[in-house]
Design a protein around this motif. Structure first.
Motif, PDB file in Angstrom:
ATOM      1  N   GLU A 183      -7.880 -18.965 -17.036  1.00  0.00           N
ATOM      2  CA  GLU A 183      -8.346 -18.800 -18.372  1.00  0.00           C
ATOM      3  C   GLU A 183      -8.381 -17.381 -18.891  1.00  0.00           C
ATOM      4  OE1 GLU A 183     -12.341 -19.595 -21.043  1.00  0.00           O
ATOM      5  OE2 GLU A 183     -12.673 -19.806 -18.697  1.00  0.00           O
ATOM      6  N   LYS A 184      -7.919 -17.254 -20.200  1.00  0.00           N
ATOM      7  CA  LYS A 184      -7.730 -15.764 -20.673  1.00  0.00           C
ATOM      8  C   LYS A 184      -8.022 -15.721 -22.360  1.00  0.00           C
ATOM      9  CE  LYS A 184      -2.693 -15.809 -20.819  1.00  0.00           C
ATOM     10  NZ  LYS A 184      -1.415 -15.228 -20.521  1.00  0.00           N
ATOM     11  N   ILE A 185      -8.286 -14.782 -22.974  1.00  0.00           N
ATOM     12  CA  ILE A 185      -8.467 -14.561 -24.227  1.00  0.00           C
ATOM     13  C   ILE A 185      -7.588 -13.636 -24.887  1.00  0.00           C
ATOM     14  CG2 ILE A 185     -10.647 -13.310 -24.032  1.00  0.00           C
ATOM     15  CD1 ILE A 185     -11.653 -14.475 -26.600  1.00  0.00           C
ATOM     16  N   ASP A 186      -6.943 -13.742 -25.868  1.00  0.00           N
ATOM     17  CA  ASP A 186      -6.193 -12.922 -26.531  1.00  0.00           C
ATOM     18  C   ASP A 186      -6.920 -11.981 -27.649  1.00  0.00           C
ATOM     19  OD1 ASP A 186      -3.217 -12.233 -27.704  1.00  0.00           O
ATOM     20  OD2 ASP A 186      -4.513 -12.587 -29.461  1.00  0.00           O
ATOM     21  N   ILE A 187      -7.155 -10.747 -27.127  1.00  0.00           N
ATOM     22  CA  ILE A 187      -7.804  -9.730 -27.609  1.00  0.00           C
ATOM     23  C   ILE A 187      -7.565  -9.586 -29.258  1.00  0.00           C
ATOM     24  CG2 ILE A 187      -8.517  -7.266 -27.799  1.00  0.00           C
ATOM     25  CD1 ILE A 187      -8.152  -7.308 -24.840  1.00  0.00           C
ATOM     26  N   LYS A 188      -6.193  -9.648 -29.693  1.00  0.00           N
ATOM     27  CA  LYS A 188      -5.959  -9.206 -30.966  1.00  0.00           C
ATOM     28  C   LYS A 188      -6.298 -10.422 -31.808  1.00  0.00           C
ATOM     29  CE  LYS A 188      -2.187  -8.464 -34.169  1.00  0.00           C
ATOM     30  NZ  LYS A 188      -0.643  -8.284 -34.502  1.00  0.00           N
TER      31      LYS A 188
END
Length: 408
Positions: free
Chosen positions: A387-392
Motif C-alpha cells: 500500500e502507498k499514497i501519492d503525495i502530490k
C-alpha cells in the motif's frame, strides 16, 4: 501542523479494528490543543465540531474511519519517488488515515483562518462537524453505534475512496441469498436408482441455479447498479469427507479439493444449497431480481410438488445506498474541482462503505442524511504490504476539500 506531518503521525500508530484507542487519543490531543471541541461516545468513536459563523452555508459532516487492515506491529514508513509507503512488512493504513488527517488539518485551518478575520469581514466557513469511527474494516460496528441524533448536518462527505476526484453518489447494498432444496426420499445409488420418486437434491438444485441470473443484472452510465454472484454450491454426502478433512487438518483449497474428491457418491442426495451474494444500489432493481428468483423457485415447487421443495432465505448485511434527488453536493463538488484543478468522477460504486449507513439514518433535525463517498488521494494496493499514497495527489485532494468548504 502540516497535512503530511499529521498523516505520518497517525499512520505510525497501529490501529487494527477494535484497537483504535491510541490513534483516537492522538486525534483528540491534536484537535483539543488547537481549541477544537472534541468528545468520545460510549463506543469510542470521536466527534469534533467547528462553527465558522457563516449562517448562509449549510452544515456539513465529514467522516472517516480510524481502524486499518493489519495488526498491532510497528508501522515503519518510507518516503520515496513521490509516495509514502511502508518497509513492506505491513499495511500503511492510508485507508483511511488519509481521510482522518485531512479532516484534522481542515479543522486546524478553519479555526486559524477564522481567528485571523478582521472585524467586519464575512466568515469563510459555516458549521462543520466530524465523526471518526471505529471498526469499519471488520464489522462496521463503529458507524452503527454513532449518535446520529446528535449530528446537525444533513450533507455528509465520507472521505474513504481510493482515487482523487472520485465522487461516488450511490453504492450497492449487500444481501446474502441461500437457496435450499430438500427431497423426501433418499436411497442407495445402486439399489434405488430406478425409483423415479427418489429425486437427487443436488441435481434438482442445478435446475434452479441454471435459471437464476449470474453477473450484471442492471447497469447505467454511472456503472453497475445490480449484480448477483453464485458463491458456492454444497450438496449430497459431504459429511464424512468434511470430518476427514478436519481430522487431517486440511485448510483452504486443499480442504475443498479433498471434500470434492471424497464426498459420498453412492447415495441419492436429499439436501443441497446454493449461496449467492446480491449487490444493488437501487431498491427497485434489487426487489425486481429477488422477485424473479422467487418466481423461479415457485415454478419449481409447483413442478415437483411432493417430490422436492426449494426455499429462499435472504439476509441483509448492508442496506442500499441510493442516489439522492438532491444534487447540492454534486454541484458544489463540481465548482470545487474546477477551483482545485482536478477532474471529478461522478459514479456509483459496487461495494460497501459507511455511506450506506448514513443514507439510512436521520440527523438531529429528523432529516435523512445525504452522503457521498469522496476520494482525496490516489491510494494504491490498499489492504496490502504494498500500500502507498501519492503525495502530490493527496495535497491536491486537500485543496479540493478546502475549496469544497468555501464553495458550500
Amino acid at each position: 501542523m502540516e497535512l503530511l506531518e499529521i498523516f505520518k503521525t497517525l499512520v505510525k500508530i497501529p490501529s487494527p479494528s477494535m484497537a483504535e484507542e491510541a490513534v483516537a487519543g492522538k486525534i483528540v490531543e491534536i484537535l483539543s490543543n488547537a481549541g477544537v471541541n472534541t468528545r468520545y461516545d460510549s463506543y469510542g468513536n470521536v466527534y469534533a465540531e467547528f462553527d465558522g459563523g457563516n449562517t448562509d452555508k449549510p452544515a456539513l459532516l465529514l467522516s472517516a474511519h480510524m481502524d486499518v487492515v493489519g495488526d498491532d506491529s510497528p508501522v515503519n514508513i518510507v518516503e520515496k519517488d513521490g509516495f509514502i509507503e511502508t518497509d513492506k512488512k505491513r499495511t500503511l493504513g492510508a485507508d483511511d488515515k488519509a481521510g482522518v488527517a485531512a479532516i484534522i488539518k481542515l479543522f486546524l485551518d478553519m479555526k486559524a483562518e477564522t481567528e485571523a478575520l478582521q472585524i467586519g469581514e464575512k466568515p469563510l466557513y459555516g458549521r462543520v462537524e466530524a465523526v471518526f469511527t471505529r471498526d469499519e474494516e471488520n464489522s462496521m460496528t463503529g458507524i452503527e453505534n454513532v449518535e446520529f441524533c446528535a449530528l446537525k448536518p444533513e450533507y455528509v462527505l465520507v472521505l474513504d475512496s481510493d482515487k482523487l476526484g472520485n465522487f461516488e453518489i450511490s453504492g450497492a447494498g449487500y444481501l446474502k441469498l441461500t437457496v435450499s432444496l430438500k427431497t423426501p426420499y433418499g436411497g442407495h445409488s445402486g439399489l434405488d436408482i430406478a425409483d423415479e420418486k427418489r429425486l437427487n437434491a443436488a441435481k434438482m438444485l442445478a435446475e434452479i441455479v441454471e435459471k437464476i441470473p449470474q453477473g450484471v443484472y442492471k447497469k447505467d452510465e454511472t456503472g453497475i447498479i445490480t449484480s448477483i454472484n453464485l458463491g458456492s454450491i454444497i450438496g449430497g454426502g459431504v459429511e464424512n469427507a468434511l470430518y476427514q478433512a478436519v481430522k487431517a487438518n486440511l485448510k483452504g483449497a486443499d480442504a475443498v479439493e479433498f471434500v470434492a474428491k471424497n464426498s459420498m457418491s453412492n447415495i441419492i442426495n436429499t439436501s443441497a444449497f446454493a449461496h449467492y451474494s446480491l449487490r444493488s444500489s437501487n431498491i427497485r432493481a434489487k426487489d425486481s431480481l429477488i422477485s424473479e428468483i422467487e418466481d423461479i423457485i415457485s415454478v419449481f415447487n409447483e413442478k415437483y410438488k411432493g417430490r422436492a421443495t426449494a426455499e429462499l432465505e435472504i439476509e441483509e448485511h448492508l442496506p442500499v445506498f441510493e442516489k439522492s434527488d438532491d444534487d447540492f453536493l454534486i454541484n458544489t463538488a463540481q465548482k470545487a474541482a474546477c477551483s482545485a484543478g482536478i477532474k471529478l468522477n461522478i459514479s456509483s460504486f459496487h461495494a460497501g462503505a459507511e455511506t450506506h449507513i448514513y443514507a439510512n439514518r436521520k440527523n438531529a433535525r429528523n432529516q435523512v442524511f445525504k452522503p457521498v463517498l469522496a476520494g482525496i488521494a490516489n491510494v494504491f494496493n490498499m489492504h496490502s504490504a504494498d500500500e502507498k499514497i501519492d503525495i502530490k495527489s493527496y495535497k491536491t485532494g486537500y485543496e479540493f476539500l478546502k475549496a469544497f468548504l468555501r464553495e458550500i
